[in-house]
Enzyme design. Structure first.
Site, PDB file in Angstrom:
ATOM      1  CE  LYS A   1      -3.966   7.660  23.076  1.00 21.69           C
ATOM      2  NZ  LYS A   1      -3.788   6.469  22.194  1.00 21.69           N
TER       3      LYS A   1
ATOM      4  CB  SER B   1      -6.690   7.197  19.627  1.00 26.67           C
ATOM      5  OG  SER B   1      -5.638   6.468  20.233  1.00 26.67           O
TER       6      SER B   1
ATOM      7  CB  SER C   1      -3.480   4.934  18.667  1.00 31.07           C
ATOM      8  OG  SER C   1      -4.793   4.664  18.249  1.00 31.07           O
TER       9      SER C   1
END
Lengths: 497, 491
Positions: free
Chosen positions: B80, B155, B179
């Site tokens: 990420k 996210s 997330s």
């Protein structure tokens, strides 16, 4: 200044000052507060930085244990209670020299709180209450280029050096100090001087005001006798002991003139100007930033082990005021003499010089005489004058051995201060040793007698006092390197007087 | 020939270790897959082709030299974009960090490299991890491989979509309010949020320091556990890191895979099985609870009365911390700088940079947080939210006196169409209704696929006590052994 300030005596007759001091001390830890970067003063800009002290995205602080220990020791030396549990807090405001745009500090949970420091002013003890001692990080330094003021407004370029960012900083805040009257400026100065000595004795900072490792803000307010305390101002940029005293005095005078004219004091930050000795307004606290303090979530709470704190307390060094008492007795000084030693900042220097072999009297003579004069002339602290206690002791040793007379010793000392080497090296290199070789001296004496037959006759006829002129002549030809007493004896011997 | 991109991490590591295939071949297969499908999925913000191949070659060389390889050596991982990667762009999905190449690796990435995994690149995310759909990425949304008109969650939508699209067998996410778990649930993948402090935050670009937790994402429970083992454990550079070894998550996953949950007591959170969730989600959840019971688990209902205040408390604490954490993005030291034309003041440049660099959701949260921390409001907002946090923690500890783990649906609804919730922040915030309490408490939780609703994946969440991460892996692996894994339609 266009307004005429009232006389100080009149001001203190009508107004009572309340002062307070906030002092920041940069700790002399090897590494910064939250990372492993070195802390030494100087260095090319932005060379002592890493992701943590630059506040790069993703970086995290890890507290420096040595800094926590130093802060607790300062707190203990100032008779504070030590928090059993406390947290760091973020103080949020935008400024380019603050890498994260918040400062990690402490807010309502200081590490040390509620102490005091006894300070001697004119032979009387004044107890200064200590509100809190807390630990935080220093900011970088910004240089604003262009613009008239050197401040952020109007600058064409702003250059930031982050070498100082993240150096551990201890903030020591006094309680308000009322009741000092006309002595307020001296009390303020004496407090900062005593605090500096305490911190130096702990060995946790070099506390040099001129390098900014000890910085002071002075709060001042005035009130009429018996009435409530007045609105205070905070004077920043007070960077020497003398300035502390001047800043309080100047602010008392300014506030009195405002109040006497029926005006009111604005709660504001003011800047002290070393050159003029007065203060000008900075930002007003009434529109001040809301710092939005909250507990620092990147750090865990501090919970100093009580046994550890007790150990630190037991291991505190003898504190300066008590040490001074002991030294005064050891050296046999009067209160007045001791006071002049303290005022000159010479206690440690003399002590070290004595430890290096000089007598207290001789050590005191050099540090308070020649070297103090020199420090005043060049505007540096006595400790930075360029001579070390060991060198002074060595110099005195040469005098005691008869190798230097007083005048030569002063010449050698100038060489030491100028960095030419040790006293012995300078004496040898510059050929300054007292001429004790009688052969060479006898020649010089004979020469003087031959050149001054009238004087010689007077001496021969019993007017011994006239020999002084001949001694002077010999000293002149030997460039002062002869021992005057020996010269005199030789002359009298040659002239059979 | 086997399609290497369809294999599990365990199998890939096995093939590399025995030399049946090389790390370079495995890596190239995934790079090719990214090349083929990422235009449609947009899981990646940056693909580090050269770095990945170099790392793969190094693994192959070590194997050739007879060195012992770790359990995930040669396996590709997508990271990420919230974690710093030395010399490799790190944007956090924001324009304000466009082009920034960090001078240092985050601890997680450092450990991934040390373990011989191969970092393929950086995955898309909602800007600064604020969002539940990846639509708030400044670089355009990621699409759900199950239905490319739908969101992949957020996210960490990029990290989840990369798995579901077979672009990577493993990925790293970060979980502040859900997330990792919510994208896992809506993409039919496994996402684990470790105990707070169980994985290092050093190099994780902070959103909310007291909540942010990096963690593993995978297509099956054992792979997630192996990745968890590699990245977890104490880090002296993170003061909030717990100085204890990683619980035996791999052992627990293997144990759970045997399908026996005898002696395990699970509590269904009553507050999360009422009207909050879609019927299709509830149906899949109920079937899974029955499956867990069949595996031997004892199922009870547990009320956690303060969970209903979790969302409001979270939306004070997280924005407050974010308002401070994001202050450093000012154009002075790194990233975007706007308006520095020689005529503007430093303050104007800082202000213009932030105005241009932050997206609307980030600005909204900075403003909420700034307000909540301001003098006079602190006690009513931030202070009060912290009290709620304490009460929620108490709910958890009370519950764990009665049960080994708590279970609930991971998210109230399946993947929604792109654009469906962007106009109403509150509707977006609801996506994390069930995941947020765990973050406030700090314990571990995992989302594991448990069924489909109208052809879209549903996740089941298992919440365990702090530092009992192994427990959730055991239950998750057992459920997986019963319901199986879920494969999206071909892209």
């Amino acid at each position: 200044m266009t307004t005429t300030l009232p006389a100080y005596d009149e001001v203190v007759a009508r107004w009572e000052p309340v002062i307070g001091l906030e002092t920041h001390v940069e700790l002399g830890t090897n590494t910064k507060m939250w990372c492993g970067c070195p802390t030494d003063f100087g260095g090319e800009p932005n060379t002592r930085v890493c992701p943590v002290c630059l506040g790069l995205p993703g970086s995290l602080p890890v507290a420096n244990k040595a800094a926590i220990e130093a802060t607790i020791r300062i707190g203990l030396a100032l008779n504070c209670s030590i928090a059993e549990w406390c947290r760091f807090a973020r103080k949020n405001y935008f400024y380019p020299d603050m890498p994260k745009n918040f400062q990690i500090s402490q807010y309502d949970e200081p590490l040390c709180f509620d102490g005091y420091l006894d300070v001697e002013v004119n032979g009387e003890l004044v107890r200064i209450g200590i509100e809190r001692v807390h630990l935080e990080e220093d900011t970088g330094k910004t240089l604003h280029v262009g613009g008239a003021t050197g401040r952020i407004h109007g600058a064409t370029e702003s250059l930031v050096d982050y070498n100082r960012a993240g150096i551990p900083l201890v903030e020591i805040v006094t309680k308000p100090i009322p009741g000092t009257g006309a002595l307020a400026p001296e009390v303020a100065r004496a407090y900062v001087a005593e605090l500096r000595d305490v911190i130096r004795s702990l060995g946790v900072s070099d506390v040099r005001m001129e390098e900014g490792s000890l910085r002071c803000d002075v709060n001042t307010s005035l009130n009429r006798p018996g009435e409530e305390w007045g609105t205070r101002t905070e004077t920043k940029n007070v960077n020497s002991l003398r300035s502390v005293e001047r800043a309080v005095r100047s602010e008392m005078l300014r506030q009195a003139s405002v109040l006497d004219a029926g005006g009111r004091i604005t709660q504001e930050t003011r800047h002290f100007h070393e050159d003029t000795g007065d203060t000008t307004p900075g930002r007003s606290k009434e529109t001040a930033t809301d710092y939005r303090y909250f507990p620092e979530p990147d750090l865990v709470p501090l919970a100093p082990d009580t046994a550890w704190v007790a150990e630190l307390k037991a291991a505190l060094p003898e504190l300066p005021r008590l040490r001074r008492k002991r030294i005064q007795q050891d050296w046999g000084l009067s209160d007045l003499d001791m006071q002049s030693v303290v005022n000159a900042g010479a206690v440690e220097l003399i002590e070290a010089t004595v430890a290096a072999g000089a007598t207290p009297a001789a050590a005191r003579k050099w540090w308070l005489g020649e070297l103090s004069r020199r420090a005043n002339e060049t505007g540096v602290e006595l400790a930075d004058v360029g001579a070390t206690p060991a060198q002074v002791a060595e110099l005195q040793g040469l005098v005691d051995a008869g190798k230097l007379n007083d005048k030569l010793a002063r010449t050698v000392l100038e060489g030491v201060v100028a960095g030419e080497g040790s006293p012995t090296e300078i004496m040898t290199n510059r050929n300054l040793e007292v001429v004790s070789d009688t052969g060479a001296l006898t020649a010089a004496v004979d020469e003087a007698i031959a050149a001054n037959p009238d004087v010689a006759d007077k001496v021969r006829s019993g007017k011994v006092a006239a020999a002084g002129a001949l001694v002077g002549a010999v000293m002149k030809t030997t460039r002062g390197q002869a021992d005057a007493k020996t010269v005199r004896e030789l002359i009298l011997e040659r002239l059979g007087a | 020939m086997t399609d290497l991109t369809k294999l599990s991490a365990v199998d890939l590591a096995g093939l590399v270790a025995t030399g049946e295939t090389s790390a370079v071949e495995v890596t190239q297969a995934h790079l090719d897959r990214i090349g083929a499908v990422d235009e449609r999925v947009h899981a990646f913000l940056h693909v580090d082709t050269e770095g990945a191949l170099a790392a793969a070659r190094a693994v192959d060389e070590r194997r050739a030299a007879g060195e012992e390889l770790g359990p995930l050596a040669g396996v590709p991982v997508a990271v990420k974009d919230v974690l710093t990667t030395k010399g490799v762009p790190t944007t956090v999905g924001s324009k304000i960090l466009e082009g920034w190449r960090p001078p240092y690796d985050s601890t997680i990435v450092e450990r991934l490299r040390a373990a011989g995994t191969v970092m393929l690149g950086k995955t898309n995310m909602d800007e600064f991890a604020m969002g539940s759909s990846t639509e708030y990425s400044a670089y355009g949304p990621t699409r759900n491989p199950w239905d490319t008109d739908r969101i992949p969650g957020g996210s960490g939508g990029g990290s989840a979509a990369a798995l579901a699209a077979y672009e990577a067998p493993l990925s790293i996410g970060s979980d502040t309010g859900g997330s990792i778990r919510q994208p896992g649930a809506v993409t039919g993948t496994v996402g684990a949020k470790p105990t707070y402090g169980g994985t290092s935050r050093y190099g994780l670009v902070a959103f909310s320091s007291s909540l942010d937790t990096p963690g593993p994402c995978a297509r099956n429970v054992l792979d997630a556990a192996l990745l968890h083992q590699v990245i977890g454990g104490h880090d002296p550079r993170d003061s909030t890191s717990i100085p204890a070894p990683v619980p035996d998550v791999v052992g627990a996953a293997r144990l759970g895979a045997s399908g026996d949950l005898t002696g395990v007591k699970l509590g269904v959170v009553t507050e999360f099985t009422g009207e909050g969730a879609e019927p299709g989600v509830m149906a899949a959840f109920r079937e899974s609870v029955e499956a867990l019971a069949k595996l031997g688990a004892e199922i009870v209902e547990i009320s956690c009365p303060h969970f209903r205040y979790a969302l409001p408390a979270y939306y004070l604490i997280a924005p407050s911390e974010c308002s401070s954490n994001l202050a450093r993005f000012d154009g002075v030291r790194f990233g975007l700088r706007v308006g520095d034309d020689g005529n503007r003041s430093l303050e104007e440049v800082m202000s213009l940079t932030r105005e241009a660099g932050f997206g609307p959701e980030v600005k909204r949260r900075i403003m909420i947080g700034t307000y909540a921390l301001s003098s006079g409001y602190y006690d009513a907002y931030y202070g009060q939210a912290q009290k709620v946090r304490t009460l929620i923690t108490r709910d958890f500890t009370t519950a764990f006196e009665q049960v080994d783990a708590l279970i609930s649906p991971t998210t109230p609804f399946v993947a929604f169409p792109i654009g469906a919730r962007t106009s109403d922040p509150y509707q977006m915030y609801l996506a994390d209704l069930f995941t947020i309490p765990t973050n406030l408490y700090g314990g571990p939780a995992i989302s594991v696929p448990c069924g489909l609703s109208d052809g879209l994946p549903v996740g089941l969440q298992i919440m365990a006590p702090t530092m009992a991460d192994d427990r959730m892996y055991r239950v998750a692996a057992a459920l997986e052994s019963s319901v199986g894994t879920f494969t999206p339609p071909a892209l």
